[in-house]
Design a protein around this motif. Structure first.
Motif, mmCIF file in Angstrom:
data_model
loop_
_atom_site.group_PDB
_atom_site.id
_atom_site.type_symbol
_atom_site.label_atom_id
_atom_site.label_comp_id
_atom_site.label_asym_id
_atom_site.label_seq_id
_atom_site.Cartn_x
_atom_site.Cartn_y
_atom_site.Cartn_z
ATOM 1 N N TRP A 222 8.654 -42.974 -0.174
ATOM 2 C CA TRP A 222 7.954 -42.270 0.894
ATOM 3 C C TRP A 222 8.503 -40.883 1.243
ATOM 4 O O TRP A 222 7.906 -40.186 2.064
ATOM 5 C CB TRP A 222 7.946 -43.131 2.165
ATOM 6 N N TYR A 226 6.418 -37.995 3.084
ATOM 7 C CA TYR A 226 6.832 -37.545 4.418
ATOM 8 C C TYR A 226 6.900 -36.027 4.469
ATOM 9 O O TYR A 226 6.452 -35.395 5.441
ATOM 10 C CB TYR A 226 8.193 -38.152 4.778
ATOM 11 N N LYS A 229 3.149 -34.707 4.396
ATOM 12 C CA LYS A 229 2.263 -34.941 5.531
ATOM 13 C C LYS A 229 2.873 -34.603 6.886
ATOM 14 O O LYS A 229 2.149 -34.203 7.808
ATOM 15 C CB LYS A 229 1.812 -36.405 5.534
ATOM 16 N N ILE A 230 4.181 -34.811 7.032
ATOM 17 C CA ILE A 230 4.812 -34.604 8.342
ATOM 18 C C ILE A 230 5.535 -33.259 8.412
ATOM 19 O O ILE A 230 5.356 -32.490 9.348
ATOM 20 C CB ILE A 230 5.802 -35.752 8.655
ATOM 21 N N VAL A 231 6.347 -32.978 7.392
ATOM 22 C CA VAL A 231 7.082 -31.711 7.371
ATOM 23 C C VAL A 231 6.149 -30.559 7.007
ATOM 24 O O VAL A 231 6.418 -29.406 7.333
ATOM 25 C CB VAL A 231 8.260 -31.796 6.375
ATOM 26 N N VAL A 284 12.783 -37.289 12.023
ATOM 27 C CA VAL A 284 11.624 -37.664 12.846
ATOM 28 C C VAL A 284 11.462 -36.742 14.044
ATOM 29 O O VAL A 284 10.361 -36.263 14.344
ATOM 30 C CB VAL A 284 11.761 -39.127 13.317
ATOM 31 N N PRO A 287 10.922 -32.390 12.596
ATOM 32 C CA PRO A 287 10.316 -32.429 11.254
ATOM 33 C C PRO A 287 10.044 -31.054 10.642
ATOM 34 O O PRO A 287 8.980 -30.801 10.085
ATOM 35 C CB PRO A 287 9.019 -33.190 11.502
ATOM 36 N N ALA A 292 14.766 -31.521 8.278
ATOM 37 C CA ALA A 292 14.379 -32.720 7.541
ATOM 38 C C ALA A 292 15.251 -32.885 6.293
ATOM 39 O O ALA A 292 15.680 -33.997 5.961
ATOM 40 C CB ALA A 292 12.908 -32.655 7.152
ATOM 41 N N SER A 348 2.687 -47.094 8.982
ATOM 42 C CA SER A 348 2.076 -45.768 8.965
ATOM 43 C C SER A 348 0.585 -45.856 9.237
ATOM 44 O O SER A 348 0.016 -45.027 9.951
ATOM 45 C CB SER A 348 2.333 -45.108 7.608
ATOM 46 N N THR A 352 1.878 -44.148 12.998
ATOM 47 C CA THR A 352 2.003 -42.907 12.245
ATOM 48 C C THR A 352 3.196 -43.030 11.301
ATOM 49 O O THR A 352 4.028 -43.925 11.462
ATOM 50 C CB THR A 352 2.237 -41.697 13.170
ATOM 51 N N LEU A 353 3.282 -42.119 10.349
ATOM 52 C CA LEU A 353 4.392 -42.149 9.411
ATOM 53 C C LEU A 353 5.714 -41.865 10.124
ATOM 54 O O LEU A 353 6.764 -42.410 9.754
ATOM 55 C CB LEU A 353 4.163 -41.134 8.291
ATOM 56 N N ARG A 354 5.668 -41.049 11.161
ATOM 57 C CA ARG A 354 6.897 -40.762 11.919
ATOM 58 C C ARG A 354 7.396 -42.025 12.618
ATOM 59 O O ARG A 354 8.608 -42.307 12.632
ATOM 60 C CB ARG A 354 6.657 -39.642 12.939
#
Length: 376
Positions: A222, A226, A229-231, A284, A287, A292, A348, A352-354
């Motif tokens: 993942w 991550y 999608k998040i960073v 988290v 991000p 990260a 997720s 959410t993924l976080r």
């Protein structure tokens, strides 16, 4: 005939290296084989599940075999089988063939894992200080080299089959050269049963590794997602977190032994769990790309020493033979490695993924709690 500890240590380290080289060689050509068989991403994911199936099937068998014939014989046979199964993976032309070969590859992989760690425990007993983590560091180093060889082979348009044949030949030669220097434990002096139920201390060690392996498995599967999608990392930086994680995990294994020798097993595991939890929380809460990456580096350092330290402690069990003890702990810990990625996917999807990564951080905290309560 016994040899100097350094010679035996070098031979066992070479076996760790070959194990890592075989696995990383396969991993480096997965995309090539996927394209060859015209597999979709979903189809590839389903097929790859055959590998852990083989691993799980091997766990009880390997624990029994290493106790009956000794780790040297099992290691030699399993490493040769590892190389041969690698060749078959490069020669598959149908999906069902790939599934069958992956089950065999998984069987060989776990047999090698249990046998080589049993050899490492015996080697460590020749020293007055911990050396187990350094062996796992060699495995990680082989992973980098195997990936590099794979990249070279792809760049030269060399098919997986000749690539894997080359790796298999090197593996067999290494086994032949190192055979005489490995521990000859054909008749184990330990009287523990191969199928005895693990005692509380072994179960606790298994649970510590279980929590850490959830973190490790999730990072493998993942970390790139991550960062994407998040960073919101650019394409060239999507793998930065995974690379940072792998680098510090490898480096951490080369310094973990000295840390454990100075501060003890319990403190080492406590620090490891703390680093994993803090690193994930940093990724988290903050991000951004630099933070990260820093967080993932801490996670890599955190998980680096847990499995080798746990295997080392398990191998000293007074209730089971070293091979059976390692097999028992490996069974518990590997479940964590298997369920970690799908659990992250479920969390997720539900949240959410976080939030899912907060769960991984919780697993790091559990390593600290279990280590504090364990009698180690």
């Amino acid at each position: 005939m016994s040899y100097a500890p350094k010679i035996t240590r070098g031979a066992v380290a070479a076996m760790f290296f070959m194990a890592g080289l075989c696995f990383s060689s396969w991993a480096s050509r997965i995309a090539t084989i996927q394209q060859k068989l015209a597999l979709s991403d979903a189809g590839l994911g389903a097929v790859l599940f055959a590998l852990p199936v083989g691993l799980m099937l091997s766990l009880p068998l390997s624990g029994w075999t290493v106790t009956k014939i000794g780790s040297r014989r099992l290691l030699a046979a399993a490493l040769v089988m590892y190389g041969l199964m690698l060749i078959t993976l490069g020669m598959v032309t149908e999906i069902y063939q790939l599934v069958i070969c992956l089950v065999g590859f998984g069987l060989a992989s776990n047999a090698v894992n249990i046998a080589v760690n049993t050899q490492a425990v015996a080697t460590e007993s020749l020293y007055s200080k911990p050396i187990m983590a350094s062996f796992h560091g060699v495995w990680s180093l082989a992973g980098f080299i195997g990936a590099g060889i794979g990249t070279f082979m792809i760049g030269k348009n060399i098919l997986p089959a000749p690539h894997f044949i080359f790796i298999a030949i090197v593996t067999v030669i290494s086994v032949v050269v190192c055979w005489r220097y490995l521990h000859n434990d054909r008749k184990p002096v330990h009287t523990g049963s191969a199928f005895a139920i693990p005692d509380k201390s072994l179960i606790t060690l298994g649970l510590i590794a279980f929590c850490s392996m959830i973190c490790e498995g999730a990072m493998f599967d993942w970390s790139v997602i991550y960062f994407k999608k998040i960073v919101l990392a650019e394409k060239g930086w999507m793998a930065a977190g995974y690379t940072a994680f792998m680098c510090t995990m490898a480096l951490g294994r080369f310094v973990a032994d000295k840390f454990a020798a100075r501060f003890g097993l319990k403190r080492t595991l406590q620090v490891s769990g703390t680093l994993s939890a803090i690193g994930l929380l940093i990724a988290v809460i903050f991000p951004a790309l630099p933070t990260a990456i820093m967080g993932f580096m801490l996670v890599g350092a955190g998980v680096s020493s847990v499995v080798p330290m746990v295997y080392s402690a398990a191998g000293k069990s007074t209730t089971m033979s070293p091979g059976a003890s390692i097999a028992a702990v490996s069974t518990i810990s590997f479940i964590g490695f298997l369920i970690g990625p799908p659990v992250i996917g479920f969390l997720s999807g539900a949240f959410t993924l976080r939030i899912a990564f907060v769960f991984i951080a919780l697993m790091g905290s559990c390593v600290v709690i279990l280590s504090t309560r364990a009698r180690i």
